[in-house]
Each structure stands twice: as structure tokens, then as C-alpha cells.
Motif scaffolding. Sequence first.
Motif, short mmCIF file in Angstrom:
data_model
loop_
_atom_site.label_atom_id
_atom_site.label_comp_id
_atom_site.label_asym_id
_atom_site.label_seq_id
_atom_site.Cartn_x
_atom_site.Cartn_y
_atom_site.Cartn_z
N ALA A 74 106.48 55.21 99.93
CA ALA A 74 107.83 54.78 100.32
C ALA A 74 108.74 55.99 100.55
CB ALA A 74 108.43 53.88 99.24
N ALA A 75 108.56 57.04 99.75
CA ALA A 75 109.35 58.26 99.94
C ALA A 75 109.02 58.92 101.27
CB ALA A 75 109.12 59.23 98.78
N ALA A 76 107.74 58.96 101.61
CA ALA A 76 107.33 59.55 102.89
C ALA A 76 107.92 58.75 104.06
CB ALA A 76 105.81 59.60 102.99
N ARG A 77 107.89 57.43 103.95
CA ARG A 77 108.47 56.58 105.01
C ARG A 77 109.98 56.82 105.12
NH1 ARG A 77 111.11 51.97 105.76
NH2 ARG A 77 110.57 50.63 107.51
N SER A 78 110.65 56.93 103.97
CA SER A 78 112.10 57.17 103.98
C SER A 78 112.43 58.54 104.56
CB SER A 78 112.66 57.07 102.57
OG SER A 78 112.53 55.76 102.09
N VAL A 93 115.81 59.33 97.83
CA VAL A 93 116.13 59.68 96.45
C VAL A 93 115.65 58.58 95.49
CG1 VAL A 93 118.00 60.13 94.80
CG2 VAL A 93 118.08 61.16 97.06
N GLY A 94 115.87 57.33 95.86
CA GLY A 94 115.42 56.22 95.02
C GLY A 94 113.91 56.18 94.86
N ALA A 95 113.19 56.37 95.95
CA ALA A 95 111.73 56.35 95.88
C ALA A 95 111.21 57.52 95.06
CB ALA A 95 111.14 56.38 97.29
N LEU A 96 111.81 58.70 95.23
CA LEU A 96 111.39 59.85 94.44
C LEU A 96 111.73 59.67 92.96
CD1 LEU A 96 112.27 62.78 96.87
CD2 LEU A 96 109.99 61.88 96.29
N ALA A 97 112.83 59.00 92.67
CA ALA A 97 113.18 58.70 91.28
C ALA A 97 112.13 57.76 90.67
CB ALA A 97 114.57 58.08 91.19
N MET A 98 111.65 56.80 91.46
CA MET A 98 110.62 55.89 90.96
C MET A 98 109.31 56.64 90.72
SD MET A 98 111.99 52.93 90.56
CE MET A 98 110.72 51.69 90.62
N VAL A 117 118.17 64.98 77.12
CA VAL A 117 117.87 64.45 78.45
C VAL A 117 117.28 65.57 79.30
CG1 VAL A 117 118.89 63.44 80.53
CG2 VAL A 117 119.74 62.77 78.27
N PRO A 118 116.08 65.35 79.87
CA PRO A 118 115.52 66.36 80.77
C PRO A 118 116.46 66.60 81.96
CG PRO A 118 113.87 64.73 80.19
CD PRO A 118 115.19 64.22 79.68
N PRO A 119 116.51 67.82 82.49
CA PRO A 119 117.45 68.12 83.58
C PRO A 119 117.31 67.21 84.81
CG PRO A 119 116.48 70.14 82.71
CD PRO A 119 115.77 69.00 82.04
N LEU A 120 116.09 66.91 85.23
CA LEU A 120 115.92 66.05 86.41
C LEU A 120 116.44 64.64 86.13
CD1 LEU A 120 115.05 65.67 89.29
CD2 LEU A 120 112.71 65.30 88.50
N THR A 121 116.20 64.13 84.94
CA THR A 121 116.73 62.82 84.57
C THR A 121 118.26 62.85 84.63
OG1 THR A 121 114.83 62.41 83.13
CG2 THR A 121 116.77 61.02 82.80
N GLY A 122 118.86 63.92 84.12
CA GLY A 122 120.32 64.06 84.15
C GLY A 122 120.87 64.09 85.56
N VAL A 123 120.20 64.81 86.45
CA VAL A 123 120.65 64.87 87.86
C VAL A 123 120.55 63.49 88.50
CG1 VAL A 123 120.04 65.81 90.13
CG2 VAL A 123 120.15 67.33 88.16
N LEU A 124 119.44 62.80 88.24
CA LEU A 124 119.28 61.45 88.80
C LEU A 124 120.31 60.48 88.23
CD1 LEU A 124 115.39 61.23 88.89
CD2 LEU A 124 116.93 61.34 90.87
N ALA A 168 123.32 46.60 93.00
CA ALA A 168 122.51 46.08 91.89
C ALA A 168 121.29 46.96 91.65
CB ALA A 168 122.09 44.64 92.18
N MET A 169 120.64 47.40 92.72
CA MET A 169 119.48 48.27 92.55
C MET A 169 119.87 49.62 91.96
SD MET A 169 116.64 47.52 95.44
CE MET A 169 117.62 47.73 96.90
N ALA A 170 121.00 50.15 92.35
CA ALA A 170 121.45 51.43 91.79
C ALA A 170 121.77 51.27 90.31
CB ALA A 170 122.66 51.95 92.56
N MET A 171 122.41 50.16 89.93
CA MET A 171 122.67 49.92 88.50
C MET A 171 121.36 49.74 87.74
SD MET A 171 126.17 47.63 88.42
CE MET A 171 125.41 46.19 89.07
N GLY A 172 120.40 49.07 88.35
CA GLY A 172 119.08 48.93 87.74
C GLY A 172 118.40 50.27 87.55
N MET A 173 118.55 51.13 88.54
CA MET A 173 117.96 52.47 88.45
C MET A 173 118.60 53.25 87.29
SD MET A 173 115.58 54.26 89.95
CE MET A 173 115.41 53.73 91.63
N LEU A 174 119.91 53.12 87.14
CA LEU A 174 120.60 53.77 86.03
C LEU A 174 120.02 53.28 84.70
CD1 LEU A 174 124.38 53.85 86.97
CD2 LEU A 174 122.99 55.78 86.25
#
Length: 180
Positions: A74-78, A93-98, A117-124, A168-174
Motif C-alpha cells: 500500500a505504501a508503494a502504491r501511495s 505516511v499512514g501505510a508506513l506507520a502501519m 516513547v521511541p523517537p519514530l513513534t513520537g514523530v508519528l 476517524a482513521m487518523a484518530m484510530g492511528m493515534l
Amino acid sequence: MHGPASPGWLLVALCAATGAYCLLRLRSSVEEQRRTAGGEAVMGFGMALMAVPATVAVPPPGAWIAYAAVFGGAAARSLWAARTSAHHLHHLVGALAMVYMAVAMAASPGHHGHGGVPPLTGVLLLYFAGYVLWSGTRLVPVTAVAAAGTRSVGWGDRPELARVCRLAMAMGMLAMLLAL
């Protein structure tokens, strides 16, 4: 994901409902709606599967690697679609976060330590918190414009619902990142 079962099931329901609405958007008469709806449906259903509480169902050992592969695709397609539309950068960004969360879960199927909190998690977390605030401000006011004069707008053509879906998906990602 780690964490209590009740909020986990609420997150599953939110993400599955979002994915289902995105499937409805695939029937839209607006080309841009159709173009983004498929990827957003995959994201919603994938988030729902990943959010199932670990106390209820423990995924098989290879499941996290399969999630990483699906969302890597999905990240490659995006990334490919981002050459024509900046909105796809958010999908990237969402696909890479997943992918990141799936790899983290594969590496540590038990509970994570309390070392901060790991740095990448904090950035996301910062990115998705900003996206939630930004997309929330875009909801007020949104007017649905009929594509063909007086024709009523179908469920797949309602821009305010598509924005709510993304919010809603962004809140779910959070929530998922916080539970990581």
C-alpha cells in the motif's frame, strides 16, 4: 494491539465502519473519490484487524509479517500515486506507520517495556495529532454539492463524510500508536 479489551473493540468497530464506508465510496460518480476509496478501505479494515485486543485473539506468528507486506504494498502504491496528488502523501505516511507497527509487534509480541516513547513513534504521534486537528477544522462548514444539478448526492459522493472517515482513521492511528 496491547491494552484493555473494551477500547480495543471500540477501535475495531470504528476502523471497520470506516473501511465499510470507504467501500461505499468506490461506487461514487466522482473519480477522485473512487481513486482514494480503495486504499482507504484497505487501511480501515487493516487497522480493524490489527486493533483486535491481544487478550481476545493472538495472531499467528506470521500475521505481523503479512500485515507489514500488505501495508508495504500500500505504501508503494501511495508513493506512485503521490506524483499526481499530494493527498497520497498522507496515505504513504499512514501505510508506513502501519508497517512500522506491524514490525514492532512482530519483534515484541509481548508487552513493551516502559523505557519511554521511541523517537519514530513520537514523530508519528505528532504527525497524526496534527492531522487530526487540521482535518477537524476542515469539517466546519462543509457543504455537499450535487454533481448533477438537482440530483441528490449519493453516500459515496459526500465530501464531508469522506473527511470524517479520514479523521476517524487518523484518530484510530493515534490510539494504535499510543497502545504500541
